[in-house]
Design an enzyme around this catalytic site. Structure first.
Site, PDB file in Angstrom:
ATOM      1  N   GLN A  52       0.787  -1.351  -0.128  1.00 49.85           N
ATOM      2  CA  GLN A  52      -0.018   0.032   0.098  1.00 49.85           C
ATOM      3  C   GLN A  52       0.750   1.148   0.092  1.00 49.85           C
ATOM      4  OE1 GLN A  52      -2.474  -1.786   3.419  1.00 49.85           O
ATOM      5  NE2 GLN A  52      -4.082  -0.402   2.498  1.00 49.85           N
ATOM      6  N   CYS A  96     -10.866   0.291   3.500  1.00 54.37           N
ATOM      7  CA  CYS A  96      -9.328   0.201   3.184  1.00 54.37           C
ATOM      8  C   CYS A  96      -8.670   1.444   2.948  1.00 54.37           C
ATOM      9  CB  CYS A  96      -9.339  -0.935   1.909  1.00 54.37           C
ATOM     10  SG  CYS A  96      -7.430  -1.128   1.778  1.00 54.37           S
ATOM     11  N   LEU A  97      -7.781   1.718   3.533  1.00 57.28           N
ATOM     12  CA  LEU A  97      -7.041   2.925   3.083  1.00 57.28           C
ATOM     13  C   LEU A  97      -6.642   3.110   1.563  1.00 57.28           C
ATOM     14  CD1 LEU A  97      -4.766   3.079   6.081  1.00 57.28           C
ATOM     15  CD2 LEU A  97      -6.883   4.572   5.732  1.00 57.28           C
ATOM     16  N   GLU A 139      -5.122  -7.695   5.620  1.00 49.41           N
ATOM     17  CA  GLU A 139      -3.922  -6.965   5.403  1.00 49.41           C
ATOM     18  C   GLU A 139      -3.012  -8.114   4.496  1.00 49.41           C
ATOM     19  OE1 GLU A 139      -3.435  -4.360   5.854  1.00 49.41           O
ATOM     20  OE2 GLU A 139      -5.029  -3.939   7.028  1.00 49.41           O
TER      21      GLU A 139
HETATM   22 NI    NI Z   1      -6.695  -2.540   2.992  1.00 46.59          NI
END
Ligand code: NI
Length: 174
Positions: A52, A96-97, A139
């Site tokens: 990410q 989710c970011l 994750e």
């Molecule tokens: Ni996520």
């Protein structure tokens, strides 16, 4: 302290299968974990995986506790995690970011058996359940280039992805 930019869908870096960490003791890994933690708390989120922030290594951090009232941080570091058992079923609303603003009910295993390495390189095995098990599955999917929206039923997924692509295009044009 370094807060890194969190990549968002449909960034292709989110689709790469991350590589296993070979040298757990390296300064690169130590710095990566620090950056992941800083970026997660800043966002804020309950978890963040290396892909990410554009790093293709099998590392993630979580803290499923600190937003509770006591404000105590409980940072967990997961290196080279492997889920060896999944049992039961549970549905949680996930976000989710890397997919900002989207929250969807997602079905996952209710219990998992996990093995992982810590920053000393020691391998641990333990069982997890409930929200923590869900957060970990979320994750670790990132380490395989998978996002929670990939787990939606096909038609819902198609509509949502179309909408997200359109939004991204508007953002880039605007
Ligand atoms: Ni996520």
């Amino acid at each position: 302290m370094a807060i890194r930019e969190i990549l968002t869908y449909p960034d292709p870096a989110l689709r790469v299968v991350a590589e296993a960490v070979q040298d757990v003791h390296s300064e690169v890994v130590r710095q990566l974990v620090q950056d992941l933690a800083d970026s997660m708390y800043d966002a804020p989120g309950v978890g963040l995986a290396a892909p990410q922030i554009g790093v293709s290594l099998r590392v993630a951090v979580t803290d499923t506790r600190w937003r509770e009232e006591d404000g105590v941080r409980d940072l967990k570091v997961w290196i080279n995690p492997v889920i060896s058992r999944r049992a039961g079923e549970v549905v949680y609303e996930e976000g989710c970011l890397s997919v900002p603003g989207i929250y969807k009910d997602i079905k996952r295993a209710a219990e998992i058996t996990l093995s992982w390495q810590d920053l000393e390189g020691t391998r641990h095995t333990a069982d997890f359940e409930g929200f923590q098990a869900v957060a970990l599955q979320h994750e670790f999917d990132h380490l395989d280039g998978r996002l929670f929206i990939d787990l939606l039923p096909p038609i819902k997924q198609k509509l949502l992805k179309k909408r997200l692509h359109k939004l991204k295009k508007q953002q880039m044009e605007g």
